[in-house]
Enzyme design. Structure first.
Site, PDB file in Angstrom:
ATOM      1  N   GLU A 193       0.815  -1.215   0.000  1.00 39.66           N
ATOM      2  CA  GLU A 193       0.000   0.000   0.000  1.00 39.66           C
ATOM      3  C   GLU A 193       0.853   1.271   0.000  1.00 39.66           C
ATOM      4  O   GLU A 193       0.547   2.254   0.674  1.00 39.66           O
ATOM      5  CB  GLU A 193      -0.969  -0.008   1.192  1.00 39.66           C
ATOM      6  CG  GLU A 193      -1.943  -1.171   1.142  1.00 39.66           C
ATOM      7  CD  GLU A 193      -2.975  -1.138   2.254  1.00 39.66           C
ATOM      8  OE1 GLU A 193      -4.148  -1.407   1.972  1.00 39.66           O
ATOM      9  OE2 GLU A 193      -2.600  -0.863   3.416  1.00 39.66           O
ATOM     10  N   GLU A 196     -13.410  -3.372  11.350  1.00 38.61           N
ATOM     11  CA  GLU A 196     -13.294  -2.528  10.164  1.00 38.61           C
ATOM     12  C   GLU A 196     -14.357  -2.853   9.123  1.00 38.61           C
ATOM     13  O   GLU A 196     -14.922  -1.955   8.502  1.00 38.61           O
ATOM     14  CB  GLU A 196     -11.901  -2.696   9.550  1.00 38.61           C
ATOM     15  CG  GLU A 196     -11.710  -1.951   8.252  1.00 38.61           C
ATOM     16  CD  GLU A 196     -10.333  -2.161   7.632  1.00 38.61           C
ATOM     17  OE1 GLU A 196     -10.101  -1.641   6.523  1.00 38.61           O
ATOM     18  OE2 GLU A 196      -9.492  -2.843   8.261  1.00 38.61           O
ATOM     19  N   ASP A 236      -8.547  -9.403   2.983  1.00 33.39           N
ATOM     20  CA  ASP A 236      -8.362  -8.358   4.000  1.00 33.39           C
ATOM     21  C   ASP A 236      -9.468  -8.378   5.032  1.00 33.39           C
ATOM     22  O   ASP A 236     -10.361  -7.522   5.007  1.00 33.39           O
ATOM     23  CB  ASP A 236      -8.296  -6.986   3.318  1.00 33.39           C
ATOM     24  CG  ASP A 236      -7.922  -5.857   4.279  1.00 33.39           C
ATOM     25  OD1 ASP A 236      -7.438  -6.155   5.380  1.00 33.39           O
ATOM     26  OD2 ASP A 236      -8.110  -4.687   3.920  1.00 33.39           O
TER      27      ASP A 236
END
Length: 686
Positions: free
Chosen positions: A270, A371, A343
């Site tokens: 990332e 999340e 993820d």
């Protein structure tokens, strides 16, 4: 022997960790009428904590704490313990070769008392499943928390090292009670500044608070620190000046913190810097750090969360990068792997790196913070999700090579074993934003200690300790445990059933947005990359005729997943692009099954509201109303998910929603126009 009836210890604790009822979390033990009798030959800071805990909560016979280096105790390791009742039944002895083991044994004894376990003729030997049981805080130095939903960071860096919040000790105590023995203080997207002399003084202050609770401090590091912090012209891991910089920095850390644990590293992921920037490998970068840490017995946890833009299936990339490096890492390096290949999705197959890397220690990374599961607004008990991963059979060394067994040293005899959890903790009064989110912190610690515990057993323990008065009601205990046990599957049902994944709103990941398109954004950041809905069907084809991600799994899994007829239906859209009229095992079409499953998830959340409302008066008013309010939000969000996803996919299926199911209350155009600001995530479409 020294007998302790120590008023001083008891008073100190009363003014510190026990000052706030909220800080007690699941340790809400009524104080005994008289201080417990504790007998020990040795007194260290950790044993002093163990003595104080017994005096604070034990209501039984005298307890003997014994450091014993006999053969039996040595076999349990420094964190293991043996609890046994004396022959005459007039005392209980807790023994271990290490002070930490005594502390964990004390908390086990208190847990048994609090949960009503049988205390007759105790003979309990326990040692942890994993040597390192560690929280990863994604906390930034400005006190924001990436993917944190419970306020700001606990660590008040501006006030450290001079001012120590009583919450630091309460935090250490809570972790010790569930066997967590490590904490990474800062975000994996790390600032080099955390390694500066000024910040290391602050880290030292926290380490000093945590040490009596057997909680070691670790740091996430930025790989470019030698250049950005040290002023070097490069951060190339093979450069001699870079290597010397890291050796000097590590020596500086250990002078301040002799029991410092080591580094967590996110690199070449990332956009973060890493060894690949210099033409080197992950092994080159990890080994450079490992060599600096080795003389101090420190370790490197090197994350395998890597993916780059391109035509390759993102789910395959970690395996493709790390498998060629198997066996090239030093023995104080462990590769940290997220539970699934994408993820932290509500449901994923296990990462194929588990078991495939045979020469390199690999540790699971679970996400405690929600999340992708409704933040702190949704009640989602995560132990069943983690157990699903841990109990998955990799077949790498035949049947029974579960993720748990290939990572705990049973299948591959690596000396270094670990489990990590991304923390859900902040500075809000209830620590985790949602009272029931505390159960996920608790469950992580208990599973890292003993991955054979069942989700039901952990839920039962947590409820009895967190709601001791209400839990005396059998109906409260059974109903709330049932709600917890159903909650993860309910979330999958109303969000992304049947293997759908990553169809969240762009950026903040709260709420549905399968229609999301962002000009210039990478394809693998957008939902369409994953659901691939068209007039034929929906789902990502990872079969042998698709991306061939199934080939990364050992037989028989690769064949099981490859065939749409044998692929588990809860993962069918993960591995296959399935026609809308495909017949499921229950006779429904795929489209009908999607409709029924989304509706089921919504009805489940409504049942949670009814369950909780029935116990008004049994739970203190503040916690009751807080949970009640969030269950209302969760139910409205479930309707938002159901309506948004079904109306969107219906454009492609061109099939009706079965008439017997609840009709959508929203229209698709209004949902598409709605843009949620993360600060107002309670104000979703209603």
């Amino acid at each position: 022997m020294i007998r302790f009836f120590c008023l001083l210890i008891f008073c100190c604790l009363a003014s510190g960790s026990y000052a706030s009822e909220a800080d007690s979390l699941w340790l809400r033990m009524p104080a005994p009428k008289t201080a417990a009798e504790v007998i020990t030959r040795k007194m260290t800071p950790t044993i002093q904590v163990a003595v104080a805990e017994l005096k604070h909560g034990w209501r039984g016979v005298p307890v003997v704490l014994k450091v014993d280096k006999s053969k039996v105790e040595r076999g349990l390791g420094g964190d293991g313990y043996w609890i046994r009742t004396a022959t005459d039944g007039k005392s209980i002895t807790i023994s271990s070769i290490g002070d930490a083991g005594l502390l964990y044994g004390v908390f086990q004894l208190l847990r048994m008392q609090q949960t009503g376990a049988s205390m007759n003729r105790l003979d309990i030997k326990e040692s942890p499943s994993y040597k390192i049981r560690i929280l990863n805080h994604w906390d930034n130095l400005d006190r924001t928390i990436e993917r944190g939903y419970a306020g700001r960071s606990l660590w008040n860096w501006d006030e450290l090292p001079a001012t120590l919040s009583p919450r630091y000790e309460a935090y250490a105590r809570a972790n010790a009670s569930i066997g967590v023995n490590g904490t990474v203080l800062n975000n994996v997207n790390a600032s080099p500044e955390v390694l500066s002399a000024a910040y290391l003084q602050k880290v030292q202050a926290l380490a000093n608070v945590f040490r009596p609770y057997a909680l070691k401090v670790y740091l996430s590091i930025n790989f470019s620190s030698p250049a950005e912090l040290g002023g070097l012209s490069t951060s190339d891991p093979l450069d001699k000046n870079v290597r010397k910089w890291w050796i000097d920095k590590v020596n500086e850390i250990y002078k301040l913190i002799p029991d410092f644990g080591g580094f967590l590293v996110k690199a070449n992921s990332e956009g973060l810097p890493g060894p690949q920037d210099f033409g080197r490998t992950h092994a080159d970068g990890a080994n450079m750090l490992a060599e600096a840490l080795k003389p101090h017995k420190g370790i490197v946890m090197w994350r395998a969360f890597v993916y780059n833009p391109g035509d390759q299936d993102r789910a395959k990339q970690a395996y493709q990068e790390f498998m060629p490096l198997d066996g090239q890492f030093h023995d104080n390096v462990i590769v940290q792997v997220k539970n699934g290949p994408i993820d932290f999705q509500p449901r994923e197959p296990f990462s194929p790196l588990f078991g495939a890397m045979k020469k390199t220690p690999v540790m699971p990374e679970f996400q405690i913070t929600q999340e992708y599961l409704g933040f702190s607004n949704h009640l989602v008990y995560l132990a069943p999700m983690w157990k699903e991963c841990l109990e998955s059979d990799t077949y790498q060394k035949g049947k029974g090579s579960t993720v748990a067994r290939v990572t705990d040293g049973s299948v591959y005899p690596h000396a270094l074993t670990a489990m990590a959890g991304v923390a859900n903790i902040g500075d809000e009064d209830n620590w985790c934003g949602h009272t029931f989110a505390q159960s996920n912190w608790y469950a992580f610690g208990r599973l890292a200690w003993n991955h054979e515990l069942s989700s039901e057993q952990i839920a039962d323990e947590w409820l009895k300790q967190t709601f001791p008065d209400a839990a005396s009601s059998a109906s409260f205990l059974s109903a709330t445990e049932k709600m917890m046990m159903e909650s993860r599957e309910a979330a999958v049902n109303y969000m992304m059933p049947l293997g759908l994944h990553h169809i969240f709103a762009f950026g903040h990941h709260y709420g549905p947005e399968p229609w999301c398109e962002v000009p210039g954004a990478r394809a693998d950041w957008l939902p369409g990359y994953y659901h691939k809905a068209d007039k034929v069907g929906v789902g990502f084809d990872r079969s042998k005729t698709g991306s061939n991600a199934v080939a990364q799994y050992q037989s028989p899994l690769c064949d099981l997943y490859d065939d749409v007829q044998t692929c588990p239906e809860n993962l069918i859209l993960w591995f296959h692009h399935v026609p809308w009229d495909f017949k499921m095992k229950n006779g429904r079409t795929l489209w009908e099954e999607l409709c029924y499953t989304y509706d089921k998830g919504l009805q489940q959340t409504r049942s949670f509201q009814k369950t909780w409302d029935a116990f008004e008066g049994l739970v203190d008013s503040n916690r009751f109303k807080e949970v009640q309010r969030r269950l209302k939000i969760q139910t409205r969000d479930a309707m938002w998910w159901k309506d948004g996803c079904l109306l969107y996919f219906q454009q492609y299926s061109q099939m009706p929603i079965p008439h017997e199911l609840e009709r959508p209350v929203h229209d698709l155009d209004s949902l598409k126009r709605f843009k949620l600001h993360i600060s107002n995530h309670e104000n979703a479409p209603r």
